[in-house]
Design a protein around this motif. Sequence first.
Motif, short mmCIF file in Angstrom:
data_model
loop_
_atom_site.label_atom_id
_atom_site.label_comp_id
_atom_site.label_asym_id
_atom_site.label_seq_id
_atom_site.Cartn_x
_atom_site.Cartn_y
_atom_site.Cartn_z
N VAL A 10 0.85 -1.19 0.00
CA VAL A 10 0.00 0.00 0.00
C VAL A 10 0.88 1.24 0.00
CG1 VAL A 10 -1.88 1.17 1.16
CG2 VAL A 10 -1.73 -1.29 1.26
N ILE A 11 1.10 1.81 -1.13
CA ILE A 11 2.00 2.95 -1.29
C ILE A 11 1.19 4.23 -1.42
CG2 ILE A 11 3.84 3.92 -2.69
CD1 ILE A 11 4.49 1.26 -1.27
N ALA A 12 1.51 5.21 -0.58
CA ALA A 12 0.81 6.49 -0.66
C ALA A 12 1.75 7.59 -0.21
CB ALA A 12 -0.44 6.46 0.21
N GLY A 13 1.30 8.80 -0.31
CA GLY A 13 2.11 9.93 0.15
C GLY A 13 2.82 10.61 -1.00
N MET A 14 3.02 11.88 -0.87
CA MET A 14 3.67 12.66 -1.92
C MET A 14 5.16 12.74 -1.70
SD MET A 14 1.18 13.33 -3.78
CE MET A 14 2.01 14.50 -4.85
N MET A 15 5.89 12.79 -2.78
CA MET A 15 7.34 12.91 -2.72
C MET A 15 7.72 14.36 -2.99
SD MET A 15 7.52 9.74 -2.24
CE MET A 15 9.28 9.72 -2.00
N VAL A 16 8.76 14.83 -2.36
CA VAL A 16 9.25 16.17 -2.60
C VAL A 16 10.61 16.09 -3.27
CG1 VAL A 16 8.03 17.13 -0.61
CG2 VAL A 16 10.36 16.30 -0.33
N SER A 17 11.01 17.15 -3.94
CA SER A 17 12.27 17.14 -4.68
C SER A 17 13.45 17.02 -3.73
CB SER A 17 12.41 18.44 -5.48
OG SER A 17 11.42 18.46 -6.49
N VAL A 18 14.43 16.29 -4.18
CA VAL A 18 15.63 16.06 -3.39
C VAL A 18 16.84 16.53 -4.17
CG1 VAL A 18 17.10 14.32 -2.35
CG2 VAL A 18 14.64 14.05 -2.25
N ALA A 19 17.65 17.34 -3.54
CA ALA A 19 18.93 17.69 -4.15
C ALA A 19 19.97 16.81 -3.47
CB ALA A 19 19.25 19.16 -3.90
N ALA A 20 20.44 15.81 -4.17
CA ALA A 20 21.35 14.85 -3.56
C ALA A 20 22.68 15.51 -3.24
CB ALA A 20 21.58 13.69 -4.52
N VAL A 98 23.02 2.68 2.06
CA VAL A 98 22.14 1.75 1.36
C VAL A 98 20.77 1.79 2.03
CG1 VAL A 98 21.75 -0.67 0.71
CG2 VAL A 98 24.08 0.25 0.76
N LEU A 99 19.71 1.75 1.23
CA LEU A 99 18.37 1.81 1.77
C LEU A 99 17.47 0.75 1.16
CD1 LEU A 99 19.27 4.88 0.57
CD2 LEU A 99 17.47 5.56 2.14
N GLU A 100 16.60 0.18 1.98
CA GLU A 100 15.52 -0.62 1.47
C GLU A 100 14.39 0.33 1.09
OE1 GLU A 100 12.07 -3.76 2.97
OE2 GLU A 100 13.84 -3.44 4.23
N VAL A 101 13.89 0.21 -0.11
CA VAL A 101 12.77 1.04 -0.56
C VAL A 101 11.69 0.16 -1.17
CG1 VAL A 101 14.12 3.13 -0.92
CG2 VAL A 101 13.94 1.49 -2.77
N GLY A 102 10.44 0.49 -0.92
CA GLY A 102 9.34 -0.26 -1.50
C GLY A 102 9.45 -0.28 -3.01
N ASN A 103 9.10 -1.41 -3.62
CA ASN A 103 9.32 -1.51 -5.07
C ASN A 103 8.52 -0.47 -5.85
OD1 ASN A 103 6.91 -2.95 -4.48
ND2 ASN A 103 7.20 -4.35 -6.19
N THR A 104 7.28 -0.20 -5.46
CA THR A 104 6.52 0.79 -6.21
C THR A 104 6.87 2.22 -5.80
OG1 THR A 104 4.66 0.60 -4.65
CG2 THR A 104 4.60 -0.76 -6.65
N GLN A 105 7.62 2.38 -4.72
CA GLN A 105 8.11 3.71 -4.34
C GLN A 105 9.37 4.10 -5.11
OE1 GLN A 105 8.94 2.89 -0.25
NE2 GLN A 105 6.99 3.70 0.49
#
Length: 426
Positions: A10-20, A98-105
């Motif tokens: 269940v993926i939700a929420g808005m993403m904001v821009s990231v300056a790496a 290193v990060l675990e991230v949801g596949n649809t995220q």
Amino acid sequence: MKRKLAAAIVIAGMMVSVAACGGNDGKDSGKDAGPESWKGQTLTVWTMDGSAPPQWSKDVQAAFEKKTGAKLKFEIQKWDGIQQKITTALSEDNPPDVLEVGNTQTPAYAATGGLADLADLKKEIGSDWTPSVSQSSVYEGKQYAAPWYFANRVVIYNKAIWAKAGIKSTPKTRDEFLEDLQTIGKKTDAEPIYLPGQNWYFFDGLIIGQGGDLVKKQGDKYVSNLADPKVTAAMEIYKKYAALSKAPKDKDEATPQQATVFAKGKTGAFIGMGWEAGTAIQANKAIEKDLGYFTIPGESAGKPEGVFLGGSNLAVAQGSKKQSLAKEFLKIALSDTYEGELSKLNGVIPNKTALQTNLGGNGAAEAAAPAAAGGGTTPLIPEWAAVENTPNPIKSYMTAVLNGKAPEAAAKDVESEINKRLAQQN
């Protein structure tokens, strides 16, 4: 396992821009110069609660530290609020390596510029990653993550009810499955299948099975494709199953929990995640002896139904100054040895079909595995996350169709809302 898989799906929420930005752990400095610089460094890895079994983490850490001379620090994260936490971390000077991230995220994080390109890693260790599970780690043709683990829905059934109906084997095709459910309705007093009207991820799997997609490109933007004939065909299949259920048409599988309904022993089957069997057993220990599992049958024997694949990828922060060390971690963690160990310990689908042998003895996982190769996800675009926010317009569409509205008309009723959400700035 329940929290892990639910949150991964269940993926939700808005993403904001990231300056790496470049960063380190406060002890290391300078650019990653490769193996000669590894000794004495500390690599930080974020994994989600429930994803990495203690034994797996211990084994990977030992192998990593022995090979590299560096230290490995796992930091366990909670699912609540994780999107914003990762987004913030990727924008700071000191991101986890290193990060675990949801596949649809993954596409949303990749779109911000916060994830490193792992094309070289894919060439070295990913030639035999299962395409269906690897696709979510690719964004705009670039490899921004590596597939880690996955899960999908299966049929969980009551063997005692099926036996009472005189059914001696599990179905191999969709038509056989529907016939068996009809037989249960005729020969027993059980509800053949519990399928609420808004089991959205099962519906998404049916769309995948029909070769459909929920969005289409129109100029330079994405718009709803809900009126597509392939989506309509998937909804017609859903209607056939729902017609054999007494479940509410305007609720999802969590309202009430379908496994709890099944636990009462008056339902022939339901379609759910493997961990839901545990929920049923917790509600009624006596149901355990009657539990069985099989792959959701597709149109023809040997070709399972399409399924939604929920799971996680592993990514490297673009701002990490330990790029080569982070990739070395991935080589170890994703090796056949440790990918296989994770699959066996957690009962999850590995990133290679050849490693599914590690699922032996886990009934739910063995039932899920055959469908993985033909599985898929929701649209892998950053704009998609907002579409699933409550109230999900696709759920409204499903209820309308089940209540008798023509699919084309029901799609038209919600497409403006879907398009509005797709147009939101992430």
